[in-house]
Design a protein around this motif. Structure first.
Motif, short mmCIF file in Angstrom:
data_model
loop_
_atom_site.label_atom_id
_atom_site.label_comp_id
_atom_site.label_asym_id
_atom_site.label_seq_id
_atom_site.Cartn_x
_atom_site.Cartn_y
_atom_site.Cartn_z
N GLN A 232 -4.03 7.98 4.50
CA GLN A 232 -2.62 8.03 4.88
C GLN A 232 -2.03 9.43 4.87
OE1 GLN A 232 -0.82 5.86 6.24
NE2 GLN A 232 -1.87 3.92 5.89
N GLY B 53 2.06 6.53 5.09
CA GLY B 53 2.12 7.91 4.62
C GLY B 53 3.56 8.36 4.41
N SER C 235 -5.99 3.43 3.22
CA SER C 235 -5.06 3.93 2.21
C SER C 235 -5.36 5.39 1.87
CB SER C 235 -5.14 3.08 0.94
OG SER C 235 -4.75 1.74 1.19
N GLN D 1 1.48 -1.30 5.34
CA GLN D 1 1.03 0.09 5.27
C GLN D 1 0.85 0.71 6.65
OE1 GLN D 1 -2.48 1.83 3.59
NE2 GLN D 1 -3.86 0.25 4.34
#
Length: 373
Positions: free
Chosen positions: A86, A129, A83, A123
């Motif tokens: 990203q 992103g 995370s 994700q």
């Protein structure tokens, strides 16, 4: 070639080394840390670069810099760490560079726990992103597949100048299995690097300048369209999946990684009972094997999606099936790995009279799960 008994994380690390990995940048996080630890020893002994960065943010930006030079470089992490990466992944994608990373998924959201999960599907597969970009995503279901995909990831990233993720749930990273490792590839020497690499003049009038910024709006649009066209080529050529017992199946299970592996055991148990059930195991999650699933939806009576999350791939399956047959769901979120008996029980339930067409499979699954706990 002899097979070796290795832990998944370490086998993937060795596969990367043998694929020509010259630079690694990372930060420790369970259940991925053995990959980093293995490379912390292996890379220096081969005279290659290993850096434990101060954070995941630093690691992905170090990787960005190394990738511009045309060397084979990579990072690895687990869910919260990915995370944090990203933004950097989006920058590399926009610069149209080959980027390889490994995500060994753990339970979440938040800090969660260190148990296996598949909750990073959204994700990674749907581009966590910012901006219009895609991540070519490969999901192994065994240590051997993880080894093979690690080598392939570098080739694909360079072929298409794109971002490639080897998406492993924690089970694959932590389990030990025999695997066959690839031959060692030599590192690139000066003169062997791709023409786009930023390595000084080398006979050119101007050095290559690589950037993700296009201040002129029309140029940004042209770059986006070029990346989208490149992705269309990837979709036409790089779809991967495996089918099991689907020739005469009336029920089809769809599952990837460890969930697909567990489902295969349940399928074999059901087949022993005379139940006509099969498995579609997507290997490339992006691009997704849409055509295979589309054809399957015209042949079977119902589909069961199983994941180690709360139903992230389920939405993609429902979109592709378009309401033609009932799509049911069984997931285990939060780091719980399902047992084959759980999947077998779902198969029995469906044989006995599953959900009506266009039922809210996710809500009904949630009702059943919350009733258990």
């Amino acid at each position: 070639m002899a097979r070796e008994l290795m832990k998944g994380n370490e086998a993937v690390a060795e596969a990367a080394v043998r694929a020509g990995l010259q630079c690694y940048f990372g930060y420790p996080i369970t259940p991925q840390t053995e990959l980093l630890e293995y490379l912390s020893r292996r890379m220096p002994e081969l005279g290659r670069s290993f850096v434990q960065a101060e954070s995941e943010l630093a690691a992905i930006n170090m990787l960005y810099g190394a990738t511009t030079t045309g060397v084979r470089a990579m990072t690895s992490s687990s869910s919260p760490g990915i995370s944090l990466m990203q933004e950097g992944i989006s920058y590399v994608a926009a610069t149209e560079l080959p980027l390889v990373f490994v995500d060994v998924m753990r339970g979440g959201p938040g800090l969660g726990n260190i148990s296996p999960s598949q909750a990073d599907y959204n994700q990674i597969v749907h581009g966590g992103g910012h901006g219009d970009y895609q991540v070519l995503t490969l999901a192994p279901a065994s240590v051997q597949e993880a080894v093979d995909m690690m080598v392939e990831a570098f080739d694909l990233a360079e072929k298409y100048k794109t971002v490639v993720c080897v998406l492993m749930d924690g089970s694959i990273g932590q389990m030990m299995e025999p695997c066959e490792l690839p031959e060692m590839k030599p590192l690139r020497k000066e003169g062997e690097f791709p023409a786009w690499a930023a390595r000084g003049l080398h006979g050119r009038e101007k050095p290559n300048i690589l950037s993700s910024i296009y201040l002129k709006v029309p140029e940004e649009e042209v770059a986006n369209l070029r990346m989208m066209r490149n992705w269309q080529t990837i979709k036409e050529n790089e779809i991967r999946y495996k089918e099991y017992y689907l020739d005469d199946a009336e029920i089809a299970i769809v599952g990837f990684g460890s969930a697909g592996r567990v489902a295969l055991t349940a399928v074999r148990q059901a087949r022993a009972e005379g139940i006509k059930v099969g498995l579609l195991r997507p290997i490339s999650l992006n691009p997704y094997p849409e055509a295979a699933l589309d054809k399957l939806a015209d042949r079977v009576k119902s589909i069961l999606v199983t994941e180690m999350n709360g139903g992230q791939m389920l939405l993609d399956v429902q979109r592709i099936v378009r309401g033609r047959v009932p799509v049911e769901f069984y997931g285990r979120p939060g780091g719980v790995v399902p047992f084959p008996d759980e999947i077998l029980a779902e198969i029995h339930r469906m044989v006995g009279g599953g959900l009506p067409l266009n039922s809210d499979a996710h809500r009904l699954w949630l009702d059943r799960m919350t009733g258990k706990n």
